[in-house]
Design a protein around this motif. Sequence first.
Motif, PDB file in Angstrom:
ATOM      1  N   TYR B  31       0.830  -1.182   0.000  1.00  0.00           N
ATOM      2  CA  TYR B  31       0.000   0.000   0.000  1.00  0.00           C
ATOM      3  C   TYR B  31       0.878   1.249   0.000  1.00  0.00           C
ATOM      4  O   TYR B  31       1.864   1.329   0.722  1.00  0.00           O
ATOM      5  CB  TYR B  31      -0.902   0.041   1.240  1.00  0.00           C
ATOM      6  N   TYR B  33       0.426   5.829  -0.238  1.00  0.00           N
ATOM      7  CA  TYR B  33      -0.542   6.910  -0.012  1.00  0.00           C
ATOM      8  C   TYR B  33       0.104   8.266  -0.304  1.00  0.00           C
ATOM      9  O   TYR B  33       1.303   8.438  -0.130  1.00  0.00           O
ATOM     10  CB  TYR B  33      -0.993   6.937   1.456  1.00  0.00           C
ATOM     11  N   LEU B  45      -5.998  12.739   2.987  1.00  0.00           N
ATOM     12  CA  LEU B  45      -5.614  11.744   1.999  1.00  0.00           C
ATOM     13  C   LEU B  45      -6.017  12.200   0.603  1.00  0.00           C
ATOM     14  O   LEU B  45      -7.183  12.536   0.365  1.00  0.00           O
ATOM     15  CB  LEU B  45      -6.273  10.409   2.332  1.00  0.00           C
ATOM     16  N   TYR B  48      -4.571   6.865  -2.909  1.00  0.00           N
ATOM     17  CA  TYR B  48      -3.834   5.739  -2.387  1.00  0.00           C
ATOM     18  C   TYR B  48      -3.811   4.610  -3.414  1.00  0.00           C
ATOM     19  O   TYR B  48      -4.559   4.621  -4.398  1.00  0.00           O
ATOM     20  CB  TYR B  48      -4.395   5.249  -1.047  1.00  0.00           C
ATOM     21  N   VAL B  50      -3.333   0.183  -3.624  1.00  0.00           N
ATOM     22  CA  VAL B  50      -3.238  -1.080  -2.893  1.00  0.00           C
ATOM     23  C   VAL B  50      -2.270  -2.053  -3.556  1.00  0.00           C
ATOM     24  O   VAL B  50      -2.051  -3.150  -3.046  1.00  0.00           O
ATOM     25  CB  VAL B  50      -4.621  -1.730  -2.713  1.00  0.00           C
ATOM     26  N   GLU B  96      -0.402  -4.329   4.119  1.00  0.00           N
ATOM     27  CA  GLU B  96      -1.726  -4.803   4.492  1.00  0.00           C
ATOM     28  C   GLU B  96      -1.867  -6.227   3.994  1.00  0.00           C
ATOM     29  O   GLU B  96      -1.631  -6.516   2.823  1.00  0.00           O
ATOM     30  CB  GLU B  96      -2.814  -3.940   3.856  1.00  0.00           C
ATOM     31  N   ALA B 101      -2.057  -6.006   9.675  1.00  0.00           N
ATOM     32  CA  ALA B 101      -2.212  -4.656   9.120  1.00  0.00           C
ATOM     33  C   ALA B 101      -1.218  -3.772   9.847  1.00  0.00           C
ATOM     34  O   ALA B 101      -1.351  -3.538  11.043  1.00  0.00           O
ATOM     35  CB  ALA B 101      -3.624  -4.148   9.327  1.00  0.00           C
ATOM     36  N   TRP B 102      -0.222  -3.326   9.146  1.00  0.00           N
ATOM     37  CA  TRP B 102       0.846  -2.577   9.780  1.00  0.00           C
ATOM     38  C   TRP B 102       0.675  -1.092   9.533  1.00  0.00           C
ATOM     39  O   TRP B 102       0.089  -0.686   8.540  1.00  0.00           O
ATOM     40  CB  TRP B 102       2.192  -3.069   9.243  1.00  0.00           C
ATOM     41  N   PRO B 103       1.188  -0.262  10.466  1.00  0.00           N
ATOM     42  CA  PRO B 103       0.971   1.181  10.352  1.00  0.00           C
ATOM     43  C   PRO B 103       1.742   1.793   9.196  1.00  0.00           C
ATOM     44  O   PRO B 103       2.681   1.198   8.670  1.00  0.00           O
ATOM     45  CB  PRO B 103       1.475   1.712  11.689  1.00  0.00           C
ATOM     46  N   GLN B 104       1.337   2.982   8.828  1.00  0.00           N
ATOM     47  CA  GLN B 104       1.946   3.686   7.711  1.00  0.00           C
ATOM     48  C   GLN B 104       3.249   4.358   8.126  1.00  0.00           C
ATOM     49  O   GLN B 104       3.362   4.897   9.214  1.00  0.00           O
ATOM     50  CB  GLN B 104       0.962   4.731   7.170  1.00  0.00           C
ATOM     51  N   HIS B 105       4.220   4.305   7.207  1.00  0.00           N
ATOM     52  CA  HIS B 105       5.504   4.970   7.390  1.00  0.00           C
ATOM     53  C   HIS B 105       5.599   6.102   6.382  1.00  0.00           C
ATOM     54  O   HIS B 105       5.297   5.908   5.208  1.00  0.00           O
ATOM     55  CB  HIS B 105       6.649   3.981   7.192  1.00  0.00           C
TER      56      HIS B 105
END
Lengths: 111, 115
Positions: B31, B33, B45, B48, B50, B96, B101-105
């Motif tokens: 993913y 963004y 936002l 984005y 996927v 994702e 589901a990992w956080p955004q960097h």
Amino acid sequence: QKEVEQDPGPLSVPEGAIVSLNCTYSNSAFQYFMWYRQYSRKGPELLMYTYSSGNKEDGRFTAQVDKSSKYISLFIRDSQPSDSATYLCAMRPSLTNNLFFGTGTRLTVIP
Amino acid sequence: NAGVTQTPKFRILKIGQSMTLQCTQDMNHNYMYWYRQDPGMGLKLIYYSVGAGITDKGEVPNGYNVSRSTTEDFPLRLELAAPSQTSVYFCASSYEGQAAAWPQHFGDGTRLSIL
């Protein structure tokens, strides 16, 4: 009504103080909760990441989530001048990847 | 670890000009963004993606376009720059999956002024 509300501050505390930062939200579908730290002219840096309600501790930082009150907090113990930054809360539902951010709280820790 | 890299860091454009903001990540995240950050408004936002070849609109997509031809790159294009697009633009990436589901960097941003 904004989906995520955060007091913009600014907040100024002496070195060594305990800092409490808070956000409220309106969407009961939010399941993942994050705190980001953003230094001036830098991108947000992930500090804490929690799922659903409860507490999570990482060094001097503690994140709390109270889903019944739709309220999340970040506590910073023994605050340091290097903690001076803007703190952003963010959250998302479980079935979507879209993050909803607070406007950020600017914190200054005075030596 | 480079993480998320954005170029350029600063840019001044004239009204009506076009430009592409570059974003690349080396974490093999599926993913990606694009956000804009305006004073006192938080991050909004824009678009984005996927995965390669798949993009979708976010909250504030008007005036922007994106493409995703590779996993690593996610450029943002402004076709006809307007003063309202003066902002700080952040690119982010995350993983994702069905089990996680990992956080955004985030990258360090591109500061864009339209005059």
